[in-house]
Design a protein around this motif. Structure first.
Motif, mmCIF file in Angstrom:
data_model
loop_
_atom_site.group_PDB
_atom_site.id
_atom_site.type_symbol
_atom_site.label_atom_id
_atom_site.label_comp_id
_atom_site.label_asym_id
_atom_site.label_seq_id
_atom_site.Cartn_x
_atom_site.Cartn_y
_atom_site.Cartn_z
ATOM 1 N N LYS A 5 0.943 -1.454 -0.063
ATOM 2 C CA LYS A 5 -0.094 0.256 -0.197
ATOM 3 C C LYS A 5 1.380 0.934 -0.060
ATOM 4 C CE LYS A 5 -4.717 -1.028 0.650
ATOM 5 N NZ LYS A 5 -5.172 -0.979 -0.517
ATOM 6 N N ASN A 32 0.420 7.403 -0.135
ATOM 7 C CA ASN A 32 -1.061 8.081 -0.752
ATOM 8 C C ASN A 32 -2.478 7.276 0.130
ATOM 9 O OD1 ASN A 32 0.477 10.230 -1.254
ATOM 10 N ND2 ASN A 32 0.391 9.533 -3.661
ATOM 11 N N ASP A 33 -2.360 5.773 -0.523
ATOM 12 C CA ASP A 33 -3.265 5.037 -0.051
ATOM 13 C C ASP A 33 -3.233 5.154 1.566
ATOM 14 O OD1 ASP A 33 -3.906 4.491 -2.299
ATOM 15 O OD2 ASP A 33 -2.988 2.029 -2.331
ATOM 16 N N ARG A 53 -5.082 8.667 2.370
ATOM 17 C CA ARG A 53 -6.537 9.095 2.174
ATOM 18 C C ARG A 53 -7.440 8.036 3.147
ATOM 19 N NH1 ARG A 53 -5.996 8.552 -2.945
ATOM 20 N NH2 ARG A 53 -5.311 6.811 -2.856
ATOM 21 N N GLY A 54 -6.845 6.656 3.576
ATOM 22 C CA GLY A 54 -7.956 5.750 5.134
ATOM 23 C C GLY A 54 -8.005 6.332 5.722
#
Length: 150
Positions: free
Chosen positions: A47, A50-51, A54-55
């Motif tokens: 992952k 950025n993921d 965002r989460g």
């Protein structure tokens, strides 16, 4: 004692919450990545940051502090902020103008008024104001003082 728990699947938000609960302190994004890798092995190793960001940003359970670290909303009291003083200062500013103000703007107004708290961020301020019946949220992270009914 030699058994090892292996996670085959887990939603990212659930893993982030579990990690934050166990660590029990604000974490910068890169530390979240380290902790996830340690706790969940290869499950989230690919992952990108950025993921993860965002989460954390899209979860209603997380707040970002002024140091750009993420903390669970339920751990807010650990920051040692004087929530009542912050709410009073905001109510004073908002009652003078009777306008709708965003949290970033409110922080600037507080600082201009000589009131600032090191850990206070727009996310944390919004969480504090949401919990108080004096304020009405009008849109995301935008507040006004509720009208008094005589």
């Amino acid at each position: 004692e030699t058994a090892r728990l292996i996670h085959r699947s887990c939603r990212l938000e659930r893993a982030l919450v579990a990690t934050a609960r166990e660590v029990n302190r604000p974490l910068p994004l890169y530390e979240f990545q380290w902790e996830l890798n340690e706790r969940f092995g290869p499950l989230f190793a690919t992952k990108p940051l950025n993921d993860l960001r965002r989460g954390l940003e899209q979860s209603a359970m997380f707040l970002r502090n002024a140091a750009d670290e993420f903390i669970l909303d339920i751990h807010l009291d650990q920051l040692g902020l004087d929530a009542d003083a912050i709410r009073r200062a905001c109510a004073e500013i908002l009652s003078e103008s009777n306008e709708i103000v965003g949290c970033e703007d409110m922080l600037e107004r507080l600082e201009a008024d000589g009131k600032s708290w090191e850990e206070l961020s727009p996310d944390i301020l919004a969480s504090l104001l949401c919990d108080d019946p004096t304020f009405q949220e009008v849109g995301r992270d935008r507040f006004r003082v509720k009208a008094c009914k005589h």
